[in-house]
Scaffold this motif. Structure first.
Motif, PDB file in Angstrom:
ATOM      1  N   GLN A  61     -61.451 -10.283  37.252  1.00 58.10           N
ATOM      2  CA  GLN A  61     -61.807  -8.954  37.069  1.00 58.10           C
ATOM      3  C   GLN A  61     -63.352  -8.667  37.362  1.00 58.10           C
ATOM      4  O   GLN A  61     -63.975  -7.815  38.007  1.00 58.10           O
ATOM      5  N   HIS A  62     -64.234  -9.727  36.737  1.00 57.28           N
ATOM      6  CA  HIS A  62     -65.761  -9.684  36.901  1.00 57.28           C
ATOM      7  C   HIS A  62     -66.288 -10.423  38.146  1.00 57.28           C
ATOM      8  O   HIS A  62     -67.098  -9.675  38.719  1.00 57.28           O
ATOM      9  N   GLY A  63     -65.851 -11.780  38.394  1.00 61.96           N
ATOM     10  CA  GLY A  63     -66.088 -12.044  39.466  1.00 61.96           C
ATOM     11  C   GLY A  63     -65.823 -11.609  40.949  1.00 61.96           C
ATOM     12  O   GLY A  63     -66.554 -11.978  41.829  1.00 61.96           O
ATOM     13  N   ILE A  64     -64.600 -11.014  41.112  1.00 59.34           N
ATOM     14  CA  ILE A  64     -64.165 -10.298  42.264  1.00 59.34           C
ATOM     15  C   ILE A  64     -64.368  -8.838  42.275  1.00 59.34           C
ATOM     16  O   ILE A  64     -65.257  -8.172  42.870  1.00 59.34           O
ATOM     17  N   MET A  65     -63.536  -8.255  41.474  1.00 62.15           N
ATOM     18  CA  MET A  65     -63.854  -6.614  41.362  1.00 62.15           C
ATOM     19  C   MET A  65     -65.162  -6.256  40.990  1.00 62.15           C
ATOM     20  O   MET A  65     -65.578  -5.485  41.846  1.00 62.15           O
ATOM     21  N   HIS A  66     -65.618  -6.526  39.829  1.00 61.96           N
ATOM     22  CA  HIS A  66     -66.916  -5.853  39.455  1.00 61.96           C
ATOM     23  C   HIS A  66     -68.120  -6.441  40.453  1.00 61.96           C
ATOM     24  O   HIS A  66     -68.935  -5.553  40.649  1.00 61.96           O
ATOM     25  N   PHE A  67     -67.806  -7.642  40.913  1.00 61.25           N
ATOM     26  CA  PHE A  67     -68.894  -7.931  41.848  1.00 61.25           C
ATOM     27  C   PHE A  67     -69.182  -7.170  43.343  1.00 61.25           C
ATOM     28  O   PHE A  67     -70.103  -7.014  43.718  1.00 61.25           O
ATOM     29  N   CYS A  68     -67.907  -6.751  43.462  1.00 58.26           N
ATOM     30  CA  CYS A  68     -67.715  -5.666  44.634  1.00 58.26           C
ATOM     31  C   CYS A  68     -68.208  -4.397  44.201  1.00 58.26           C
ATOM     32  O   CYS A  68     -68.053  -3.278  45.327  1.00 58.26           O
ATOM     33  N   GLY A  69     -68.387  -4.059  42.825  1.00 58.36           N
ATOM     34  CA  GLY A  69     -68.777  -2.689  42.442  1.00 58.36           C
ATOM     35  C   GLY A  69     -67.744  -1.673  41.857  1.00 58.36           C
ATOM     36  O   GLY A  69     -67.645  -0.757  41.375  1.00 58.36           O
ATOM     37  N   VAL A  70     -66.369  -2.254  41.912  1.00 62.11           N
ATOM     38  CA  VAL A  70     -65.445  -1.792  41.400  1.00 62.11           C
ATOM     39  C   VAL A  70     -65.321  -1.610  39.844  1.00 62.11           C
ATOM     40  O   VAL A  70     -65.634  -2.703  39.439  1.00 62.11           O
ATOM     41  N   LYS A  71     -64.950  -0.428  39.387  1.00 62.97           N
ATOM     42  CA  LYS A  71     -64.903  -0.247  37.944  1.00 62.97           C
ATOM     43  C   LYS A  71     -63.639  -0.591  37.647  1.00 62.97           C
ATOM     44  O   LYS A  71     -62.582  -0.495  38.118  1.00 62.97           O
ATOM     45  N   VAL A  72     -63.289  -1.407  36.511  1.00 63.85           N
ATOM     46  CA  VAL A  72     -61.916  -2.056  36.085  1.00 63.85           C
ATOM     47  C   VAL A  72     -61.335  -1.408  34.858  1.00 63.85           C
ATOM     48  O   VAL A  72     -62.146  -1.204  33.861  1.00 63.85           O
ATOM     49  N   LEU A  73     -59.988  -0.864  34.944  1.00 56.86           N
ATOM     50  CA  LEU A  73     -59.423  -0.422  33.705  1.00 56.86           C
ATOM     51  C   LEU A  73     -58.858  -1.622  33.247  1.00 56.86           C
ATOM     52  O   LEU A  73     -58.678  -2.837  33.745  1.00 56.86           O
ATOM     53  N   ALA A  74     -58.446  -1.316  31.713  1.00 57.61           N
ATOM     54  CA  ALA A  74     -58.179  -2.347  30.994  1.00 57.61           C
ATOM     55  C   ALA A  74     -56.660  -2.980  31.668  1.00 57.61           C
ATOM     56  O   ALA A  74     -55.966  -2.208  32.260  1.00 57.61           O
ATOM     57  N   PRO A  75     -56.463  -4.282  31.509  1.00 59.23           N
ATOM     58  CA  PRO A  75     -55.229  -5.023  32.418  1.00 59.23           C
ATOM     59  C   PRO A  75     -53.879  -4.455  31.604  1.00 59.23           C
ATOM     60  O   PRO A  75     -54.086  -4.200  30.626  1.00 59.23           O
ATOM     61  N   HIS A  76     -52.928  -4.680  32.360  1.00 57.45           N
ATOM     62  CA  HIS A  76     -51.481  -4.243  31.819  1.00 57.45           C
ATOM     63  C   HIS A  76     -50.797  -5.570  31.898  1.00 57.45           C
ATOM     64  O   HIS A  76     -50.384  -6.003  33.012  1.00 57.45           O
ATOM     65  N   ILE A  77     -50.550  -6.064  30.818  1.00 52.83           N
ATOM     66  CA  ILE A  77     -49.955  -7.440  30.630  1.00 52.83           C
ATOM     67  C   ILE A  77     -48.490  -7.469  29.938  1.00 52.83           C
ATOM     68  O   ILE A  77     -48.334  -6.860  28.936  1.00 52.83           O
ATOM     69  N   CYS A  78     -47.687  -8.045  30.687  1.00 51.16           N
ATOM     70  CA  CYS A  78     -46.313  -8.228  30.078  1.00 51.16           C
ATOM     71  C   CYS A  78     -46.065  -9.690  29.835  1.00 51.16           C
ATOM     72  O   CYS A  78     -45.902 -10.330  30.576  1.00 51.16           O
ATOM     73  N   PHE A  79     -46.171  -9.979  28.491  1.00 50.50           N
ATOM     74  CA  PHE A  79     -45.790 -11.337  28.182  1.00 50.50           C
ATOM     75  C   PHE A  79     -44.506 -11.994  28.170  1.00 50.50           C
ATOM     76  O   PHE A  79     -43.486 -11.240  27.317  1.00 50.50           O
ATOM     77  N   ALA A  80     -44.273 -13.073  28.650  1.00 45.27           N
ATOM     78  CA  ALA A  80     -43.145 -13.901  28.823  1.00 45.27           C
ATOM     79  C   ALA A  80     -42.020 -13.021  29.118  1.00 45.27           C
ATOM     80  O   ALA A  80     -40.871 -13.363  28.100  1.00 45.27           O
ATOM     81  N   PRO A  81     -41.848 -12.379  30.058  1.00 44.91           N
ATOM     82  CA  PRO A  81     -40.717 -11.326  30.348  1.00 44.91           C
ATOM     83  C   PRO A  81     -39.382 -12.408  30.402  1.00 44.91           C
ATOM     84  O   PRO A  81     -38.189 -11.789  30.086  1.00 44.91           O
ATOM     85  N   GLU A  82     -39.379 -13.510  30.781  1.00 47.01           N
ATOM     86  CA  GLU A  82     -38.356 -14.294  30.928  1.00 47.01           C
ATOM     87  C   GLU A  82     -37.673 -14.908  29.685  1.00 47.01           C
ATOM     88  O   GLU A  82     -36.513 -15.440  29.399  1.00 47.01           O
ATOM     89  N   TYR A  83     -38.361 -14.732  28.732  1.00 45.19           N
ATOM     90  CA  TYR A  83     -37.845 -15.186  27.120  1.00 45.19           C
ATOM     91  C   TYR A  83     -37.553 -14.131  26.244  1.00 45.19           C
ATOM     92  O   TYR A  83     -37.490 -14.490  25.046  1.00 45.19           O
ATOM     93  N   VAL A  84     -37.368 -12.891  26.786  1.00 49.54           N
ATOM     94  CA  VAL A  84     -37.177 -12.134  25.845  1.00 49.54           C
ATOM     95  C   VAL A  84     -35.793 -11.223  26.462  1.00 49.54           C
ATOM     96  O   VAL A  84     -35.419 -11.574  27.404  1.00 49.54           O
ATOM     97  N   SER A  85     -35.460 -10.325  25.625  1.00 47.18           N
ATOM     98  CA  SER A  85     -33.996  -9.645  25.942  1.00 47.18           C
ATOM     99  C   SER A  85     -33.824  -8.515  27.064  1.00 47.18           C
ATOM    100  O   SER A  85     -35.304  -8.310  27.279  1.00 47.18           O
ATOM    101  N   GLU A  86     -32.984  -8.301  27.464  1.00 44.41           N
ATOM    102  CA  GLU A  86     -32.925  -7.244  28.795  1.00 44.41           C
ATOM    103  C   GLU A  86     -33.626  -5.783  28.134  1.00 44.41           C
ATOM    104  O   GLU A  86     -34.181  -5.285  28.937  1.00 44.41           O
ATOM    105  N   GLU A  87     -33.385  -5.845  27.033  1.00 46.12           N
ATOM    106  CA  GLU A  87     -33.792  -4.365  26.166  1.00 46.12           C
ATOM    107  C   GLU A  87     -35.360  -4.385  26.277  1.00 46.12           C
ATOM    108  O   GLU A  87     -35.825  -3.525  26.193  1.00 46.12           O
TER     109      GLU A  87
END
Length: 230
Positions: A173-199
């Motif tokens: 985010q900082h070393g690539i995107m911000h370095f190039c001047g891009v403003k960064v929105l908060a990341p969207h993270i899905c934690f461990a989807p392989e270990y949770v239910s289909e629901e």
């Protein structure tokens, strides 16, 4: 928001994966909003991740000693980059927002996506010292990193065995995107989807769709070391 242009750079081998579904949700939701959405599906494109002499068309600036950074900078100024790079740079140039969708590999992005960064965001196009960070050449754009992890949210907490997930985001985010001047929105993270239910995986997709509905109202993060390491 109608009229906005979005580039999704997507790196996953399987369309039926959660990453594939997250990409599809983004395309559908943003298109509903009237956005023009372009997808660079790196595996489907068989995108070349290696930064080589082949990225420069025609004569080298210095044929005696190859320097990739110098040669691509000079080639960009001459309009002599390879066609695949010119195409990707055009997509970036037109985009108001770039979404990077990928699974976390070894605390980073997959090699094919890192190769996209290495080859597309060349000097002269994305940055040109002293035009970097807040004055980077892509300063009127937004970026969002949406990714899945193998480890749980607890593992990536500040006191967890893997450390705070924000530590891993500093280089990309900082070393690539911000370095190039891009403003960064908060990341969207899905934690461990392989270990949770289909629901639970369905809930992850719903949460992403809900966020996208109001994405254009979000403020970028504070692009400073404090956001990552406080």
């Amino acid at each position: 928001m109608a009229g906005r242009k979005v580039l999704i750079v997507y790196a996953h081998q399987e369309p039926k994966s959660l990453n594939g579904s997250l990409k599809t949700v983004a395309v559908e939701e943003l298109s509903k909003q009237g956005c023009s959405v372009t997808v660079s599906d790196l595996y489907a494109m068989q995108f070349e991740p290696r930064a080589t002499r082949n990225d420069i068309v025609g004569c080298l600036h210095n044929p005696e000693e190859f320097n990739y950074g110098v040669e691509t900078w000079e080639a960009y100024k001459r309009g002599d980059l390879s066609n695949d790079l010119i195409e990707e740079q055009k997509k970036v140039q037109e985009a108001d927002l770039m979404i990077f969708q990928f699974p976390l590999y070894w605390f980073s992005m997959p090699a094919i996506m890192k190769g996209w960064m290495d080859r597309v965001l060349v000097q002269g196009f994305a940055h040109e010292f002293p035009n970097c960070y807040d004055s980077g050449l892509l300063k009127n754009k937004l970026a969002l990193f949406s990714f899945t992890t193998g480890g749980s949210k607890e593992m990536y907490a500040k006191g967890g065995i893997s450390g705070d997930i924000r530590y891993l985001l500093w280089p990309i985010q900082h070393g690539i995107m911000h370095f190039c001047g891009v403003k960064v929105l908060a990341p969207h993270i899905c934690f461990a989807p392989e270990y949770v239910s289909e629901e639970k995986r369905k809930e992850m997709l719903i949460a992403w769709a809900q966020r996208l509905k109001t994405l254009w109202n979000e403020e970028p993060i504070n692009c400073s070391p404090e956001w990552y390491f406080k």
